[in-house]
Design a protein around this motif. Structure first.
Motif, mmCIF file in Angstrom:
data_model
loop_
_atom_site.group_PDB
_atom_site.id
_atom_site.type_symbol
_atom_site.label_atom_id
_atom_site.label_comp_id
_atom_site.label_asym_id
_atom_site.label_seq_id
_atom_site.Cartn_x
_atom_site.Cartn_y
_atom_site.Cartn_z
ATOM 1 N N GLY A 29 0.809 -1.212 0.000
ATOM 2 C CA GLY A 29 0.000 0.000 0.000
ATOM 3 C C GLY A 29 0.843 1.263 0.000
ATOM 4 N N PHE A 30 1.976 1.234 0.722
ATOM 5 C CA PHE A 30 2.861 2.403 0.749
ATOM 6 C C PHE A 30 3.403 2.739 -0.638
ATOM 7 C CE2 PHE A 30 4.225 1.356 5.386
ATOM 8 C CZ PHE A 30 3.012 1.832 5.844
ATOM 9 N N ALA A 31 3.489 1.748 -1.525
ATOM 10 C CA ALA A 31 4.059 1.972 -2.851
ATOM 11 C C ALA A 31 3.056 2.536 -3.854
ATOM 12 C CB ALA A 31 4.648 0.666 -3.396
ATOM 13 N N VAL A 54 8.794 7.674 -1.041
ATOM 14 C CA VAL A 54 9.759 6.654 -0.622
ATOM 15 C C VAL A 54 10.209 6.897 0.817
ATOM 16 C CG1 VAL A 54 12.059 5.709 -1.021
ATOM 17 C CG2 VAL A 54 10.536 6.154 -2.962
ATOM 18 N N ALA A 55 10.492 8.150 1.142
ATOM 19 C CA ALA A 55 10.932 8.482 2.504
ATOM 20 C C ALA A 55 9.834 8.183 3.519
ATOM 21 C CB ALA A 55 11.334 9.953 2.578
ATOM 22 N N THR A 56 8.606 8.557 3.190
ATOM 23 C CA THR A 56 7.485 8.310 4.099
ATOM 24 C C THR A 56 7.283 6.813 4.324
ATOM 25 O OG1 THR A 56 6.389 10.311 3.270
ATOM 26 C CG2 THR A 56 5.038 8.739 4.496
ATOM 27 N N GLY A 57 7.296 6.044 3.236
ATOM 28 C CA GLY A 57 7.133 4.602 3.361
ATOM 29 C C GLY A 57 8.240 3.954 4.160
ATOM 30 N N THR A 58 9.466 4.464 4.006
ATOM 31 C CA THR A 58 10.601 3.903 4.746
ATOM 32 C C THR A 58 10.440 4.127 6.250
ATOM 33 O OG1 THR A 58 12.079 4.293 2.863
ATOM 34 C CG2 THR A 58 13.108 3.973 5.011
ATOM 35 N N VAL A 59 10.017 5.328 6.629
ATOM 36 C CA VAL A 59 9.793 5.636 8.050
ATOM 37 C C VAL A 59 8.733 4.705 8.638
ATOM 38 C CG1 VAL A 59 8.892 7.371 9.648
ATOM 39 C CG2 VAL A 59 10.536 8.036 7.875
ATOM 40 N N LEU A 60 7.635 4.547 7.924
ATOM 41 C CA LEU A 60 6.547 3.704 8.426
ATOM 42 C C LEU A 60 6.940 2.227 8.454
ATOM 43 C CD1 LEU A 60 3.570 5.443 6.584
ATOM 44 C CD2 LEU A 60 4.086 5.529 9.027
ATOM 45 N N ALA A 61 7.668 1.767 7.426
ATOM 46 C CA ALA A 61 8.113 0.370 7.408
ATOM 47 C C ALA A 61 9.086 0.091 8.552
ATOM 48 C CB ALA A 61 8.771 0.052 6.067
ATOM 49 N N GLY A 62 9.958 1.068 8.849
ATOM 50 C CA GLY A 62 10.880 0.899 9.969
ATOM 51 C C GLY A 62 10.158 0.783 11.296
ATOM 52 N N ALA A 63 9.144 1.612 11.492
ATOM 53 C CA ALA A 63 8.380 1.557 12.742
ATOM 54 C C ALA A 63 7.677 0.211 12.896
ATOM 55 C CB ALA A 63 7.363 2.692 12.778
ATOM 56 N N MET A 64 7.085 -0.286 11.809
ATOM 57 C CA MET A 64 6.403 -1.574 11.873
ATOM 58 C C MET A 64 7.390 -2.714 12.116
ATOM 59 S SD MET A 64 3.728 -3.354 11.942
ATOM 60 C CE MET A 64 2.624 -1.964 11.704
ATOM 61 N N SER A 65 8.588 -2.610 11.558
ATOM 62 C CA SER A 65 9.604 -3.655 11.772
ATOM 63 C C SER A 65 9.969 -3.783 13.244
ATOM 64 C CB SER A 65 10.863 -3.328 10.953
ATOM 65 O OG SER A 65 10.616 -3.399 9.583
ATOM 66 N N VAL A 66 10.112 -2.649 13.916
ATOM 67 C CA VAL A 66 10.451 -2.670 15.337
ATOM 68 C C VAL A 66 9.339 -3.350 16.137
ATOM 69 C CG1 VAL A 66 10.834 -1.236 17.388
ATOM 70 C CG2 VAL A 66 11.909 -0.633 15.205
ATOM 71 N N PHE A 99 12.672 -5.997 2.410
ATOM 72 C CA PHE A 99 12.783 -6.528 1.047
ATOM 73 C C PHE A 99 11.470 -6.329 0.294
ATOM 74 C CE2 PHE A 99 12.271 -9.941 -2.102
ATOM 75 C CZ PHE A 99 13.282 -9.558 -2.971
ATOM 76 N N ASN A 100 10.352 -6.600 0.961
ATOM 77 C CA ASN A 100 9.059 -6.400 0.313
ATOM 78 C C ASN A 100 8.838 -4.936 -0.056
ATOM 79 O OD1 ASN A 100 8.334 -9.084 0.434
ATOM 80 N ND2 ASN A 100 7.153 -8.874 2.306
ATOM 81 N N TYR A 101 9.253 -4.029 0.826
ATOM 82 C CA TYR A 101 9.062 -2.601 0.532
ATOM 83 C C TYR A 101 9.950 -2.149 -0.624
ATOM 84 C CZ TYR A 101 8.798 2.429 0.942
ATOM 85 O OH TYR A 101 8.636 3.762 0.646
#
Length: 481
Positions: free
Chosen positions: A71-73, A92-104, A148-150
């Motif tokens: 969805g972020f893409a 890309v920057a926004t998706g990276t921030v959100l993906a990082g938070a979910m990873s934690v 990897f998915n992101y």
């Protein structure tokens, strides 16, 4: 390399984009099959059943993460189709921030829930220790899967489906080597199988990051792009969360199926696990077309081309029907022979049960293929309610089959959960897409600030000038009624 999907014959563009996805999904499913074969033959049926018992739990959490990053893409693809490179980088920057938070969140919280969740699912006591080990190791490496998915999703968003394929093939090849070495060679058990996947995905993340930094300037985030706003976060979450929840809703249905299978015993779990591996390979082929349609629709929506969207979806439906017929015929004809490779010669009953699932699903792959295309088109256009609602329908059908049909007919009843879920979702998707298609011209051309004039991208992508793009559109409305 990046590629716009707003020019050329739609079916050719979609097929060319889908083929690398198709090959990648086949490779990914193949290494899961290799995992199952190695675990089943080296560690036995109970170990294979233990791995299978974690499938629905992993899908519940990791599937949510996959849907979220997909969805972020979507804003990335829409911005790319509109020729707005600055918006691409901000996305890309926004998706990276959100993906990082979910990873934690996943890495810290999910391993603690694995054991209790498996017991709550009534996993057979003899399977719980190995199942817990496999789930914990998988969750500890969740961040590698997430990123990897992101990274693959944002590369696909700019029309590049080949590069993620290359890295996926390398990752899968490494995984096959590692699972054989760790399980068969070093005797690390099911934990070794999970660790092999985590390591191989970490390598693929490193390769993707290196490639983006060196070869894809449109995705190379600058310092100012990291100043994401609340509206940026809200827009990405508005598209990512429903897609994540959709995957989780479907996963809850598989959890209900897993609970019923656990009650039916280890043979049923092993049969379903084995058939699901083979079935997943066929489903992945059909899913590839849906992903391609989603990116195609997103880019052409950004470029203001409703005519191409409608034509591309119709042509993709026909391609999905042809693919469903072919795949169904293969599994109906050869299902028993395929699943027999997972077991020794004394497991004829398990083989017969697994083959039955393949025969039933194969007969209705046509419905699944159309489902993927229509849902992908709606998601690419920015609709979230209907795709999520179809997930609720699938949940209802799967739970109903597990509870009602499973109680009445055992394993045979459980098998019918997937086909009923596909048919139920189509009942909603078909009229929803028809309404969305009729409203495309209004949405694209009647909004303030939308013009049919082409614009030039702010910076180079692959050395070519991109035309057929227009000013970015406002966020799409969510209601189809």
């Amino acid at each position: 390399m990046p590629k716009v999907l707003t020019a050329g014959r739609p079916w050719r563009v979609i097929l060319a984009f889908a083929v690398p996805l198709l090959v990648g999904n086949v490779v990914q499913q193949l290494y899961q099959v290799v995992d199952a074969v190695v675990v089943g033959r080296v560690l036995g049926v109970d170990a294979l059943a233990a791995v299978g018992a974690t499938g629905s739990l992993l899908f519940l959490l990791l599937g949510f993460a996959w849907g979220l990053t997909s969805g972020f893409a979507i804003p990335t693809a829409q911005a790319f189709g509109a020729g707005d490179v600055a918006a691409v980088r901000r996305s890309v920057a926004t998706g990276t921030v959100l993906a990082g938070a979910m990873s934690v969140i996943l890495t810290v919280g999910a391993p603690l829930l694995a054991g209790p969740a498996l017991r709550l699912m009534r996993t057979p006591a003899e399977l719980v220790p190995q199942a817990t080990t496999f789930a914990v190791v998988s969750f500890l490496g969740a961040s590698t899967m997430m990123f990897f998915n992101y990274l693959a999703a944002i590369l696909r968003a700019i029309g590049d489906s080949r590069t993620p394929l290359v890295f996926l093939v390398l990752s899968c090849g490494l995984n096959m080597v590692l699972v054989i070495a760790l399980v068969a060679g070093l005797g690390r058990g099911v934990g070794g199988a999970a660790l092999a996947t985590v390591i191989s995905q970490a390598v693929s993340v490193a390769l993707c990051l290196t490639y983006v930094r060196r070869r894809v300037p449109v995705l190379r985030v600058r310092r100012e792009d990291w100043r994401v706003t609340r509206s940026d976060l809200a827009r990405h979450l508005q598209l990512g969360l429903p897609m994540g929840f959709q995957a989780s809703i479907i996963a809850i249905g598989t959890l209900a199926v897993q609970v019923r299978l656990n009650n039916l015993g280890a043979e049923s779990v092993a049969a379903y696990t084995t058939a699901a591996r083979v079935d997943g390979l066929a489903v992945a082929l059909l899913a590839s077309l849906g992903i391609a349609v989603s990116t195609f629709a997103a880019q052409n929506y950004g470029a203001g081309r409703p005519d191409r969207i409608r034509l591309g979806v119709v042509q993709s439906v026909w391609m999905s029907i042809a693919g469903g017929l072919l795949l169904g015929a293969v599994l109906i004809a050869a299902g028993s022979s395929i699943v027999a490779q997972f077991f020794g010669s004394d497991e004829a009953r398990v083989v017969a049960m697994a083959a039955y699932l393949l025969h039933v699903n194969g007969a209705l792959y046509i419905a699944l293929g159309v489902l993927f295309v229509l849902r992908g088109a709606l998601q690419g256009l920015g609709y979230t309610f209907v795709p999520t609602f179809t997930g609720v329908i699938e949940l209802t059908m799967r739970v109903g089959a597990a509870v009602v049909l499973g109680a009445a007919f055992g394993f045979t009843g459980v098998v019918w959960g997937n086909p009923l879920a596909w048919l139920g979702a189509l009942v909603v998707l078909i009229p929803a897409y028809v309404r969305a298609s009729r409203r495309l011209d209004v949405r694209v051309h009647a909004r303030p600030g939308v013009t049919p004039e082409p614009v030039v991208l702010e910076g180079p992508i692959d050395g070519s000038v991109v035309i057929d793009a227009v000013v970015p559109l406002a966020d799409p409305v969510d209601a189809l009624a």
